[in-house]
Design a protein around this motif. Structure first.
Motif, PDB file in Angstrom:
ATOM      1  N   ALA A   1       0.845  -1.196   0.000  1.00 15.62           N
ATOM      2  CA  ALA A   1       0.000   0.000   0.000  1.00 15.62           C
ATOM      3  C   ALA A   1       0.882   1.248   0.000  1.00 15.62           C
ATOM      4  O   ALA A   1       0.838   2.049  -0.931  1.00 15.62           O
ATOM      5  CB  ALA A   1      -0.943  -0.005   1.199  1.00 15.62           C
ATOM      6  N   THR A   2       1.715   1.396   1.020  1.00 12.13           N
ATOM      7  CA  THR A   2       2.475   2.635   1.160  1.00 12.13           C
ATOM      8  C   THR A   2       3.857   2.524   0.520  1.00 12.13           C
ATOM      9  O   THR A   2       4.440   1.438   0.436  1.00 12.13           O
ATOM     10  CB  THR A   2       2.663   2.991   2.648  1.00 12.13           C
ATOM     11  OG1 THR A   2       3.563   2.049   3.254  1.00 12.13           O
ATOM     12  CG2 THR A   2       1.323   2.962   3.387  1.00 12.13           C
ATOM     13  N   PRO A   3       4.394   3.663   0.091  1.00 14.72           N
ATOM     14  CA  PRO A   3       5.765   3.629  -0.447  1.00 14.72           C
ATOM     15  C   PRO A   3       6.787   3.201   0.594  1.00 14.72           C
ATOM     16  O   PRO A   3       7.800   2.574   0.259  1.00 14.72           O
ATOM     17  CB  PRO A   3       5.993   5.068  -0.927  1.00 14.72           C
ATOM     18  CG  PRO A   3       4.957   5.891  -0.238  1.00 14.72           C
ATOM     19  CD  PRO A   3       3.795   5.001  -0.016  1.00 14.72           C
ATOM     20  N   GLU A   4       6.540   3.544   1.864  1.00 15.86           N
ATOM     21  CA  GLU A   4       7.479   3.142   2.913  1.00 15.86           C
ATOM     22  C   GLU A   4       7.585   1.629   3.011  1.00 15.86           C
ATOM     23  O   GLU A   4       8.682   1.080   3.237  1.00 15.86           O
ATOM     24  CB  GLU A   4       7.055   3.740   4.253  1.00 15.86           C
ATOM     25  CG  GLU A   4       7.213   5.254   4.356  1.00 15.86           C
ATOM     26  CD  GLU A   4       6.078   6.036   3.692  1.00 15.86           C
ATOM     27  OE1 GLU A   4       6.200   7.272   3.594  1.00 15.86           O
ATOM     28  OE2 GLU A   4       5.082   5.409   3.267  1.00 15.86           O
ATOM     29  N   GLU A   5       6.457   0.934   2.852  1.00 14.80           N
ATOM     30  CA  GLU A   5       6.483  -0.530   2.862  1.00 14.80           C
ATOM     31  C   GLU A   5       7.327  -1.059   1.707  1.00 14.80           C
ATOM     32  O   GLU A   5       8.127  -1.991   1.865  1.00 14.80           O
ATOM     33  CB  GLU A   5       5.063  -1.081   2.746  1.00 14.80           C
ATOM     34  CG  GLU A   5       4.181  -0.829   3.952  1.00 14.80           C
ATOM     35  CD  GLU A   5       2.737  -1.222   3.717  1.00 14.80           C
ATOM     36  OE1 GLU A   5       2.086  -1.693   4.664  1.00 14.80           O
ATOM     37  OE2 GLU A   5       2.245  -1.063   2.571  1.00 14.80           O
ATOM     38  N   ALA A   6       7.169  -0.461   0.537  1.00 13.29           N
ATOM     39  CA  ALA A   6       7.917  -0.901  -0.637  1.00 13.29           C
ATOM     40  C   ALA A   6       9.405  -0.598  -0.490  1.00 13.29           C
ATOM     41  O   ALA A   6      10.264  -1.425  -0.831  1.00 13.29           O
ATOM     42  CB  ALA A   6       7.356  -0.215  -1.884  1.00 13.29           C
ATOM     43  N   LEU A   7       9.716   0.586   0.018  1.00  7.52           N
ATOM     44  CA  LEU A   7      11.127   0.954   0.193  1.00  7.52           C
ATOM     45  C   LEU A   7      11.816   0.034   1.191  1.00  7.52           C
ATOM     46  O   LEU A   7      12.997  -0.287   1.032  1.00  7.52           O
ATOM     47  CB  LEU A   7      11.224   2.413   0.655  1.00  7.52           C
ATOM     48  CG  LEU A   7      10.855   3.463  -0.402  1.00  7.52           C
ATOM     49  CD1 LEU A   7      10.707   4.836   0.234  1.00  7.52           C
ATOM     50  CD2 LEU A   7      11.879   3.500  -1.527  1.00  7.52           C
ATOM     51  N   ALA A   8      11.088  -0.409   2.215  1.00  6.29           N
ATOM     52  CA  ALA A   8      11.669  -1.328   3.190  1.00  6.29           C
ATOM     53  C   ALA A   8      12.036  -2.657   2.539  1.00  6.29           C
ATOM     54  O   ALA A   8      13.065  -3.260   2.873  1.00  6.29           O
ATOM     55  CB  ALA A   8      10.703  -1.550   4.350  1.00  6.29           C
ATOM     56  N   LEU A   9      11.227  -3.120   1.609  1.00  4.32           N
ATOM     57  CA  LEU A   9      11.542  -4.366   0.906  1.00  4.32           C
ATOM     58  C   LEU A   9      12.779  -4.205   0.029  1.00  4.32           C
ATOM     59  O   LEU A   9      13.634  -5.100  -0.031  1.00  4.32           O
ATOM     60  CB  LEU A   9      10.348  -4.810   0.065  1.00  4.32           C
ATOM     61  CG  LEU A   9       9.090  -5.215   0.838  1.00  4.32           C
ATOM     62  CD1 LEU A   9       7.961  -5.538  -0.125  1.00  4.32           C
ATOM     63  CD2 LEU A   9       9.361  -6.407   1.752  1.00  4.32           C
ATOM     64  N   ARG A  10      12.880  -3.070  -0.643  1.00  2.00           N
ATOM     65  CA  ARG A  10      14.078  -2.821  -1.438  1.00  2.00           C
ATOM     66  C   ARG A  10      15.306  -2.769  -0.533  1.00  2.00           C
ATOM     67  O   ARG A  10      16.356  -3.365  -0.828  1.00  2.00           O
ATOM     68  CB  ARG A  10      13.936  -1.505  -2.200  1.00  2.00           C
ATOM     69  CG  ARG A  10      13.022  -1.573  -3.417  1.00  2.00           C
ATOM     70  CD  ARG A  10      13.707  -2.282  -4.572  1.00  2.00           C
ATOM     71  NE  ARG A  10      13.015  -2.076  -5.824  1.00  2.00           N
ATOM     72  CZ  ARG A  10      12.382  -3.034  -6.514  1.00  2.00           C
ATOM     73  NH1 ARG A  10      12.362  -4.285  -6.023  1.00  2.00           N
ATOM     74  NH2 ARG A  10      11.811  -2.791  -7.661  1.00  2.00           N
ATOM     75  N   ALA A  11      15.186  -2.079   0.599  1.00  2.00           N
ATOM     76  CA  ALA A  11      16.319  -1.949   1.519  1.00  2.00           C
ATOM     77  C   ALA A  11      16.735  -3.299   2.079  1.00  2.00           C
ATOM     78  O   ALA A  11      17.906  -3.503   2.425  1.00  2.00           O
ATOM     79  CB  ALA A  11      15.961  -0.987   2.653  1.00  2.00           C
ATOM     80  N   ALA A  12      15.790  -4.226   2.155  1.00  2.00           N
ATOM     81  CA  ALA A  12      16.088  -5.563   2.677  1.00  2.00           C
ATOM     82  C   ALA A  12      16.709  -6.476   1.621  1.00  2.00           C
ATOM     83  O   ALA A  12      17.036  -7.621   1.927  1.00  2.00           O
ATOM     84  CB  ALA A  12      14.816  -6.201   3.227  1.00  2.00           C
TER      85      ALA A  12
ATOM     86  N   PRO B   1       7.550  10.165  -0.519  1.00  2.00           N
ATOM     87  CA  PRO B   1       8.933   9.941  -0.959  1.00  2.00           C
ATOM     88  C   PRO B   1       9.043   9.527  -2.427  1.00  2.00           C
ATOM     89  O   PRO B   1       9.535   8.445  -2.753  1.00  2.00           O
ATOM     90  CB  PRO B   1       9.410   8.832  -0.021  1.00  2.00           C
ATOM     91  CG  PRO B   1       8.173   8.035   0.259  1.00  2.00           C
ATOM     92  CD  PRO B   1       7.056   9.042   0.325  1.00  2.00           C
ATOM     93  N   PHE B   2       8.584  10.409  -3.313  1.00  2.00           N
ATOM     94  CA  PHE B   2       8.624  10.081  -4.739  1.00  2.00           C
ATOM     95  C   PHE B   2      10.056   9.904  -5.237  1.00  2.00           C
ATOM     96  O   PHE B   2      10.346   8.987  -6.013  1.00  2.00           O
ATOM     97  CB  PHE B   2       7.915  11.170  -5.549  1.00  2.00           C
ATOM     98  CG  PHE B   2       6.420  11.153  -5.422  1.00  2.00           C
ATOM     99  CD1 PHE B   2       5.657  10.247  -6.153  1.00  2.00           C
ATOM    100  CD2 PHE B   2       5.769  12.034  -4.582  1.00  2.00           C
ATOM    101  CE1 PHE B   2       4.271  10.220  -6.041  1.00  2.00           C
ATOM    102  CE2 PHE B   2       4.389  12.026  -4.463  1.00  2.00           C
ATOM    103  CZ  PHE B   2       3.636  11.121  -5.195  1.00  2.00           C
ATOM    104  N   ALA B   3      10.963  10.773  -4.803  1.00  2.00           N
ATOM    105  CA  ALA B   3      12.349  10.670  -5.270  1.00  2.00           C
ATOM    106  C   ALA B   3      12.982   9.354  -4.822  1.00  2.00           C
ATOM    107  O   ALA B   3      13.672   8.682  -5.602  1.00  2.00           O
ATOM    108  CB  ALA B   3      13.159  11.859  -4.768  1.00  2.00           C
ATOM    109  N   ALA B   4      12.762   8.980  -3.568  1.00  2.00           N
ATOM    110  CA  ALA B   4      13.300   7.713  -3.072  1.00  2.00           C
ATOM    111  C   ALA B   4      12.704   6.540  -3.842  1.00  2.00           C
ATOM    112  O   ALA B   4      13.394   5.554  -4.138  1.00  2.00           O
ATOM    113  CB  ALA B   4      13.020   7.570  -1.577  1.00  2.00           C
ATOM    114  N   ALA B   5      11.423   6.625  -4.180  1.00  2.00           N
ATOM    115  CA  ALA B   5      10.783   5.556  -4.940  1.00  2.00           C
ATOM    116  C   ALA B   5      11.399   5.421  -6.322  1.00  2.00           C
ATOM    117  O   ALA B   5      11.602   4.303  -6.827  1.00  2.00           O
ATOM    118  CB  ALA B   5       9.287   5.827  -5.049  1.00  2.00           C
TER     119      ALA B   5
END
Length: 394
Positions: free
Chosen positions: A74-85, A104-108
């Motif tokens: 749902a959230t970009p933070e959830e997606a970014l955490a998966l990438r970081a992992a 966090p569009f730039a981070a995405a």
């Protein structure tokens, strides 16, 4: 040390107050069964809300082991955490769809996430991030076909599509997906289903006439994946079903769809004591013992995600026998009337599981609480440790 009963099901380790056991082999089997059901479409494993309470990262990794290449959050933070992992773009496309201004569009973009756009404000912020980073975006345009939540309304759809295509022509983004979401796919025959499919086809037709050539078109959630093959298009998004809980319990239990529940929730009896008849139990004394009996104390409560609506209603299994919550569920504990039985202190209390030991299921708790099984599994809190077993990759 973790023990096992005669059925081979793992039980609570010594000293553990409570735990949610997550059977990743069941998750893998569910994904395999779902992929067989949608042979002509790809499958997205949705791991939002910490994998519906099961753990986003372990479930995403098991989905990859099962051959899935699309992950949804749902959230970009959830997606970014998966990438970081460590789940990089070479391993999976990750779509995130619940954006708010200043997100966090730039981070995405730097993490090569797929980004859902539902309105002009989001497109404007995304394009500002594209200019900042120099990285073109992968965009899924979302149409509101009748759910009334996110997505562009039909009267705004042409302007959104046209603006996205202008940005695509400028090399700022690629429109890789067109999508929407059902309002009542869990109610087969509901008139909104066909109305939404018609609206989706209309939105697709406009986008394609305008020049969009999407990689994927998707509208099917778990219930639509199970019951609406004509709604599968290029991609289906499976959430609850991949965790082995039926999204349409009126039509069938998990086994009826070839699914097996992934989570089992257990605790240990913290106290067993004899009390006289007429004894009040828990806050407010909403329950009084009907006669001399024994009470058992279960050390989990609404701070752990046990619904307060389960007061005097929620089922548990102790030593092979069902009991019901007596009185109110408190923050950290609840009581069951054992009816004179005297199980040992530390005896395992099964709140819900896959039912193979005759224990309650998440659906049983949902019915007792007047809610849906989605809420039962998703609300289990971080204070309850997850224990994973059956992973394909160890």
């Amino acid at each position: 040390m973790t023990t096992a009963n005669t059925t081979g099901t793992t039980m609570l380790a010594d000293g553990v107050r409570a735990e949610a056991a997550i059977d990743l082999s069941a998750l893998n089997g569910n994904l395999t069964a779902l992929r067989e059901r949608v042979q002509h479409a790809d499958l997205m494993a949705v791991v939002k809300a910490d994998g519906y309470g099961h753990g986003a990262l372990p479930c995403a990794l098991e989905a990859l082991a099962a051959g899935v290449r699309w992950i949804g959050t749902a959230t970009p933070e959830e997606a970014l955490a998966l990438r970081a992992a460590g789940i990089g773009p070479d391993r999976a496309r990750i779509l995130c769809w619940l954006w708010t201004p200043g997100g966090p569009f730039a981070a995405a973009l730097r993490s090569q996430l797929d980004i859902s756009v539902s309105g002009q404000w989001a497109l404007d912020e995304l394009l500002a991030a594209v200019r900042e980073t120099g990285i073109p975006a992968r965009v899924h345009l979302k149409a509101d076909t009748g759910l009334g939540r996110n997505g562009a309304q039909p009267h705004d759809w042409p302007d959104l599509v046209d603006a996205a295509l202008r940005a695509q022509a400028a090399g700022q983004l690629d429109v890789v997906g067109i999508w929407s979401h059902f309002a009542a796919a869990d109610e087969p025959g509901h008139p909104s289903i066909q109305a939404q499919l018609d609206a989706f086809d209309t939105a697709l037709a406009y986008a394609e006439r305008a020049g969009v050539r999407p990689e994927v078109r998707h509208i099917a959630n778990s219930p639509a994946t199970l019951t609406l093959p004509h709604a599968h298009y290029d991609l289906v998004r499976t959430g609850l079903a991949m965790y082995g809980v039926s999204p349409i319990p009126e039509l069938g239990a998990p086994a009826d769809f070839g699914l097996r529940p992934v989570m089992s929730l257990s605790a240990r009896l913290a106290l067993v004591k004899q009390v006289p008849g007429g004894h009040g139990v828990s806050y407010g004394h909403r329950y009084h013992t009907p006669g001399e009996t024994t009470l058992g104390l279960v050390p989990v409560g609404y701070a752990d995600g046990i619904p307060r609506h389960g007061s005097s209603a929620g089922p548990v299994q102790i030593a092979g026998k069902w009991y019901t919550v007596a009185g109110r569920v408190a923050m950290d504990q609840f009581v069951v009337d054992l009816g004179g039985d005297t199980p040992g202190i530390g005896e395992e209390v099964l709140l819900f599981g896959n039912g193979e030991r005759g224990e309650p299921t998440a659906e049983d708790w949902a019915m007792a609480c007047g809610t849906i099984a989605y809420e039962i599994v998703t609300r289990i809190g971080a204070r309850v440790p997850r224990r994973y077993h059956g992973a394909s990759q160890g």
